[in-house]
Scaffold this motif. Sequence first.
Motif, PDB file in Angstrom:
ATOM      1  N   GLY A 123      10.043  95.278 -43.609  1.00  0.00           N
ATOM      2  CA  GLY A 123      10.105  96.462 -42.767  1.00  0.00           C
ATOM      3  C   GLY A 123       9.778  96.275 -41.304  1.00  0.00           C
ATOM      4  N   ALA A 124       9.453  95.058 -40.891  1.00  0.00           N
ATOM      5  CA  ALA A 124       9.060  94.824 -39.495  1.00  0.00           C
ATOM      6  C   ALA A 124       9.694  93.527 -38.988  1.00  0.00           C
ATOM      7  CB  ALA A 124       7.546  94.743 -39.370  1.00  0.00           C
ATOM      8  N   PRO A 125       9.992  93.468 -37.690  1.00  0.00           N
ATOM      9  CA  PRO A 125      10.614  92.258 -37.138  1.00  0.00           C
ATOM     10  C   PRO A 125       9.733  91.021 -37.310  1.00  0.00           C
ATOM     11  CG  PRO A 125      10.712  94.063 -35.554  1.00  0.00           C
ATOM     12  CD  PRO A 125       9.816  94.507 -36.671  1.00  0.00           C
ATOM     13  N   ARG A 126      10.371  89.920 -37.639  1.00  0.00           N
ATOM     14  CA  ARG A 126       9.689  88.622 -37.675  1.00  0.00           C
ATOM     15  C   ARG A 126       9.625  88.101 -36.249  1.00  0.00           C
ATOM     16  NH1 ARG A 126      10.486  86.587 -43.151  1.00  0.00           N
ATOM     17  NH2 ARG A 126       9.495  88.293 -44.283  1.00  0.00           N
ATOM     18  N   MET A 172      15.738  92.173 -36.677  1.00  0.00           N
ATOM     19  CA  MET A 172      14.927  91.855 -37.858  1.00  0.00           C
ATOM     20  C   MET A 172      14.141  90.578 -37.621  1.00  0.00           C
ATOM     21  SD  MET A 172      17.434  92.836 -40.991  1.00  0.00           S
ATOM     22  CE  MET A 172      18.005  94.524 -41.174  1.00  0.00           C
ATOM     23  N   VAL A 173      14.688  89.732 -36.741  1.00  0.00           N
ATOM     24  CA  VAL A 173      13.979  88.539 -36.283  1.00  0.00           C
ATOM     25  C   VAL A 173      14.065  88.514 -34.759  1.00  0.00           C
ATOM     26  CG1 VAL A 173      14.350  87.185 -38.386  1.00  0.00           C
ATOM     27  CG2 VAL A 173      16.027  87.070 -36.554  1.00  0.00           C
ATOM     28  N   ASN A 174      12.993  88.127 -34.129  1.00  0.00           N
ATOM     29  CA  ASN A 174      12.998  87.969 -32.677  1.00  0.00           C
ATOM     30  C   ASN A 174      13.272  86.500 -32.396  1.00  0.00           C
ATOM     31  OD1 ASN A 174      12.569  87.799 -29.935  1.00  0.00           O
ATOM     32  ND2 ASN A 174      10.492  88.623 -29.967  1.00  0.00           N
ATOM     33  N   ASP A 175      14.529  86.185 -32.120  1.00  0.00           N
ATOM     34  CA  ASP A 175      14.913  84.807 -31.849  1.00  0.00           C
ATOM     35  C   ASP A 175      15.210  84.555 -30.380  1.00  0.00           C
ATOM     36  OD1 ASP A 175      14.477  83.890 -34.380  1.00  0.00           O
ATOM     37  OD2 ASP A 175      16.579  83.708 -34.947  1.00  0.00           O
ATOM     38  N   HIS A 176      14.738  85.440 -29.508  1.00  0.00           N
ATOM     39  CA  HIS A 176      14.755  85.087 -28.088  1.00  0.00           C
ATOM     40  C   HIS A 176      13.802  83.907 -27.939  1.00  0.00           C
ATOM     41  CE1 HIS A 176      17.021  88.427 -26.315  1.00  0.00           C
ATOM     42  NE2 HIS A 176      16.478  89.187 -27.246  1.00  0.00           N
ATOM     43  N   VAL A 177      14.202  82.911 -27.175  1.00  0.00           N
ATOM     44  CA  VAL A 177      13.313  81.766 -26.978  1.00  0.00           C
ATOM     45  C   VAL A 177      12.070  82.225 -26.217  1.00  0.00           C
ATOM     46  CG1 VAL A 177      15.135  80.031 -27.127  1.00  0.00           C
ATOM     47  CG2 VAL A 177      14.543  81.006 -24.893  1.00  0.00           C
ATOM     48  N   THR A 178      10.983  81.509 -26.394  1.00  0.00           N
ATOM     49  CA  THR A 178       9.704  81.943 -25.823  1.00  0.00           C
ATOM     50  C   THR A 178       9.730  82.026 -24.303  1.00  0.00           C
ATOM     51  OG1 THR A 178       8.908  79.655 -25.958  1.00  0.00           O
ATOM     52  CG2 THR A 178       8.305  81.153 -27.763  1.00  0.00           C
TER      53      THR A 178
END
Length: 190
Positions: A123-126, A172-178
């Motif tokens: 239920g929350a973004p990774r 659902m996933v935060n895949d922006h680079v750091t």
Amino acid sequence: MTSRCAWPGEDPLYVAYHDTEWGVPEYDDRALYEKLVLDGFQAGLAWITILRKRENFRAAFDGFDPETIAGYGEADIARLLGDAGIVRSRAKIEAAIAGARAWCDIQASDRSFSERLWGFVDGAPRQNRFVSMADVPTETDESRAMSKELKRFGFKFCGPVIVYAFMQAVGMVNDHVTGCFRHAELCGPG
């Protein structure tokens, strides 16, 4: 100068998509259906191709209203195959219709489309912390499980790689680079 993920390059439409939409958590059932269908249409193509045609897709597919699309028949398929503003693939058009019917079945079940899909990430973004896009996986255990579930309901063009791209797009996933300014914004406070 703003630091962002490298993948949108300099294309203003792609940059705007990256900066305002990609990775933002989406919980709306209809919007999730739209994004999943568009990711399916993207199979074998560059996402920018779909992004440039997105408004045409919305017009051609009745605003991505799954209940309307579920009722499409041969005349609608013929109309869509003749529409140069979209990707004219019979298999992908038929997949969108099958997906709309599956969406309706899911909505009539014990959990909504959004609840069912977001359940794969509790239920929350990774919040991933990838330094480079080379570190980002193309599929995960969650995308494989979601793909299997979607196929069970009747969705097509939803293999684990397409599903992972969908998970990225809908936050659902935060895949922006750091190093990207959007990574911290989408992580929220703390």
